[in-house]
Scaffold this active site. Sequence first.
Site, short mmCIF file in Angstrom:
data_model
loop_
_atom_site.label_atom_id
_atom_site.label_comp_id
_atom_site.label_asym_id
_atom_site.label_seq_id
_atom_site.Cartn_x
_atom_site.Cartn_y
_atom_site.Cartn_z
N SER A 52 16.83 15.76 -19.76
CA SER A 52 15.84 16.84 -19.79
C SER A 52 16.42 18.01 -20.56
CB SER A 52 15.47 17.27 -18.37
OG SER A 52 14.72 18.47 -18.39
N HIS A 91 0.83 -1.22 0.00
CA HIS A 91 0.00 0.00 0.00
C HIS A 91 0.85 1.26 0.00
CE1 HIS A 91 -3.48 -2.55 0.86
NE2 HIS A 91 -2.74 -3.11 1.79
#
Length: 459
Positions: free
Chosen positions: A299, A170
């Site tokens: 990038s 989770h």
Amino acid sequence: MSLSTITALSPLDGRYAAKLSALRPIMSEHGYMHRRVQVEVAWFIALSDAGFAEFKPLSTGARAYLLGLVKNFSEADAAAIKDIEKTTNHDVKAVEYWIKSKFEARPELEKAAEFVHFACTSEDINNTSHALQIRSGRDQVILPGLDRIVLKLREMAHQFADVPMLSRTHGQTASPTTVGKELANVVVRLQAACERIAAVKILGKMNGAVGNYNAHLSAWPDFDWEAFSRKVVETPEPLGLGLTFQPYSIQIEPHDYMAELFDAIARANTILVDLSRDIWGYVSLGYFKQKLKAGEIGSSTMPHKVNPIDFENAEGNLGLANALLRHLSEKLPISRWQRDLTDSTVLRNIGVALGYAALAYTSLMTGLNKLELNEEALADDLNTSWEVLAEPIQTVMRRYGVQGAYEKLKEVTRGKTVTAEALHALINGLEIPQADKDRLLAMTPGSYTGKAAELARRV
């Protein structure tokens, strides 16, 4: 505008063309034509051996020549068939005429020319050709691509079998595992998926216009055409097709085996989507670093970035592959009455579906080969997660009947920063045998991995 890798409409034949060179000869229209020629030749040679007075067994030289048409089939041959199709407007008839054109100046073959495509409907040629393409695509591209991933993951599972890692059920800290065990989980799943893919029988039918041998029996009513057809379909290549015989069909082979195969490939792809996302997440957490490549830019504005682009590329292309594979598996088994043409154009996209899958496998392998484990980051995460030892402590407490063991540990640990000192104080105050106290006190998040290492080495 001329067709090139930068003008191609599909990125499979454009940007990614070089990565799909193994699939292109199999699944392209050239590959389709090649297999049609193979089927027509196999049927023609088999007819010559059927015992008909009107078609005597072919000579050794004629057989070798015909098999040579298949073995040496070229792009020029495919182009010649396309030129014939401009007149016929029928692709299978164009193949038949091309084969007959190759009989010129060969009296033995010219005399028997009308036995090319004898009693066949186009779908007898098409379904078996697709089957040959699919088998080759599976066996030469898809399964080898998956096998390479399995081998790489197994190697990593063994290499990192003992390296502890914090689990995150989770998204929250959970009982530790090892890096190797998490990769071993994928190996086992993927091996099972590959076995299902390999187990699918590739079927072919050669039974005429509506599956009843109508035309065949009109010519030779006492001949066992079903047995003959089975022999052609199941005899190994090159004299047969080496497929599994489909005895019942309408005009088209029902395509149920295709649905089974495409669903099996899609399931393997889904496992790889799961893997790609998990690795992406581990890169984000710093568990893995990526090897740098000189000149590569992550990038256009952030010079520091080394993006997990191979896993992102794999995930995206696996999604495209599965979208097509699922459409193929849902659509192809459906045909109105004895035949409609909705499958024809769809079947031409099998190569596209397999192409996106093959592209994804290549990207995933590239990404896996770039990974470097960051054991320092893994250790840091474990050292700040002592709360995961609440599980073994309360389990030992339960063994000795300590009342409210779970609740006591929940009160101490849930939503709190837990230190080794706090847990040790709790352990020392427990009314349990000293040997078990000592075992718990010696335990760290990094040592609490159960059978993870053993399981990782087992795959």
